[in-house]
Write a protein that holds these residues in place. Structure first.
Motif, PDB file in Angstrom:
ATOM      1  N   LYS A  48       0.815  -1.226   0.000  1.00  0.00           N
ATOM      2  CA  LYS A  48       0.000   0.000   0.000  1.00  0.00           C
ATOM      3  C   LYS A  48       0.842   1.266   0.000  1.00  0.00           C
ATOM      4  O   LYS A  48       0.332   2.345  -0.207  1.00  0.00           O
ATOM      5  N   SER A 136      -8.196  -0.785   3.450  1.00  0.00           N
ATOM      6  CA  SER A 136      -8.808  -0.712   2.125  1.00  0.00           C
ATOM      7  C   SER A 136      -7.760  -1.043   1.058  1.00  0.00           C
ATOM      8  O   SER A 136      -6.578  -0.714   1.200  1.00  0.00           O
ATOM      9  N   ASN A 138      -6.118  -0.236  -1.696  1.00  0.00           N
ATOM     10  CA  ASN A 138      -5.722   0.837  -2.610  1.00  0.00           C
ATOM     11  C   ASN A 138      -4.344   1.341  -2.203  1.00  0.00           C
ATOM     12  O   ASN A 138      -3.954   1.210  -1.043  1.00  0.00           O
ATOM     13  N   HIS A 223      -6.730  11.254   2.027  1.00  0.00           N
ATOM     14  CA  HIS A 223      -7.458  10.036   1.678  1.00  0.00           C
ATOM     15  C   HIS A 223      -8.429  10.309   0.544  1.00  0.00           C
ATOM     16  O   HIS A 223      -8.799  11.444   0.309  1.00  0.00           O
TER      17      HIS A 223
HETATM   18 MG    MG Z   1      -8.256   3.466   3.264  1.00  0.00          MG
END
Ligand code: MG
Ligand code: TXA
Length: 326
Positions: A48, A136, A138, A223
């Motif tokens: 990430k 998450s 991404n 974010h």
């Molecule tokens: Mg996130």
């Protein structure tokens, strides 16, 4: 290069060997690894490109499993857990001492715990003998992935594969709540379960939105943003905007433009949906950010999507659009 698609049993095998797989949840996809393994945790941070002091949310298949790792819940937490878990709801809990999960929390004695309500992910959780850390799916700073294609393009061969569960139901990340002091309920991150929904099940305890920056997930680091520079606008300004941009518009804002005879080309327009249907707009929001980045504009305008009600999803949608357009 595209990522491999996996069956749940293959994913289980990979996870048992410290591999990292993207898994569907009803909010957004997660990047899952063994939450008790320092090796798996290290890989998640690396894939990430996530700052090392940003802890990882952990997933459990049941409350019973969660209670093996954390101190007993207080009355408020019990009621919250009974009503909203499994679901798009995450709870801050105190870890038992010498916890195996300290790697996942970047050393903090508090963990953010979630029991997802997605059949494929639950099946995986039930078949591995440990909880799964799953932020998450991404690259850090980017908006979350809500379908397999988005994740494959973002993370590709960096991960050991993806379990494809189709489009996520909510499309925005879970609500994060801290009720550890048993006297107030602090919403640390807005999500599908909002103040409105919480107040329906818990009476006599105030529900507040946290303002303590460092403690608020998602506020310390940028974010949710697409690469294209996003701006939101007031409805009154809409027909004075520069047309050399992409437009992400609600049906209502699009109708205003049409009524002013402003013509947009198909290649510069993404329709978000009816502003009175925040569920629909939320479900598709990050996919629309993904499509926006493919249009290759420097800037884009997005409808403000001011919350049409106090429901969790309406407030969360407004929050994510404001953050993405900051
Ligand atoms: Mg996130
Ligand atoms: O819906 C969701 O919550 C998704 C799915 C995959 O479960 N996960 C997710 O993870 O959104 P992530 O990492 O993108 O967001 C979790 C937030 C982060 O801002 C992180 O800083 C915060 O929660 N967080 C995680 N563990 C924490 C902890 N122990 N203490 C404080 N903040 C924490």
């Amino acid at each position: 290069m595209n990522a491999k698609f996996l069956t749940t049993s293959k994913a289980v095998e990979i996870l048992k060997n410290n591999g990292i797989v993207a898994v569907p949840t009803e909010t957004v996809y997660g990047l899952a690894g063994n939450a008790t393994s320092s090796e798996a945790i290290r890989k998640i941070y690396k894939i990430k490109n996530r700052p090392a002091d940003n802890p990882l949310i952990c997933h459990f298949h049941s409350l019973l499993q969660l209670l093996e790792y954390v101190e007993p819940l207080n009355e408020t937490e019990k009621t919250l857990a009974e009503h909203f878990m499994p679901g798009p709801f995450s709870l801050m809990c105190k870890l038992k001492s010498n916890s195996q999960l300290l790697n996942a929390t970047a050393g903090s004695n508090f963990i953010i715990a979630r029991i997802p309500n997605q059949p494929l992910f639950i099946e995986i959780l039930k078949n591995v003998p440990f909880p799964l850390a799953a932020p998450s799916a991404n690259t850090s700073g980017k908006f979350s992935g809500t379908n397999a294609q988005m994740i494959s393009e973002d993370l590709g061969i960096l991960i050991d594969g993806i379990v494809d569960g189709g489009n996520c139901n909510y499309g925005l990340e879970s609500t994060i709540v801290d009720a550890t002091n048993n006297i107030e309920i602090r919403i640390l991150r807005k999500g599908p379960i909002g103040k409105l929904e919480i107040q329906k099940v818990i009476k006599g305890i105030p529900v507040v939105f946290s303002t303590a920056k460092a403690a608020t997930p998602g506020s310390k680091y940028k974010h949710y943003a697409p690469k294209t520079k996003l701006n939101w606008f007031e409805k009154e300004e809409i027909n004075h905007l520069k047309l050399d941009a992409a437009f992400l518009l609600t049906k209502q804002d699009f109708d205003i433009l049409v009524s002013h005879n402003v013509k947009l080309k198909e290649q510069q327009l993404i329709l978000l949906g009816d502003e009175n249907n925040p569920e629909f707009i939320s479900k598709n929001l990050y996919h629309n950010f993904y499509l926006l980045d493919k249009l290759n504009f420097n800037t884009a305008y997005i409808s403000k999507c001011v919350a049409v009600s106090e429901s969790g999803i309406a407030m969360a949608l407004q929050d994510r659009i404001f953050k993405a357009a900051q």
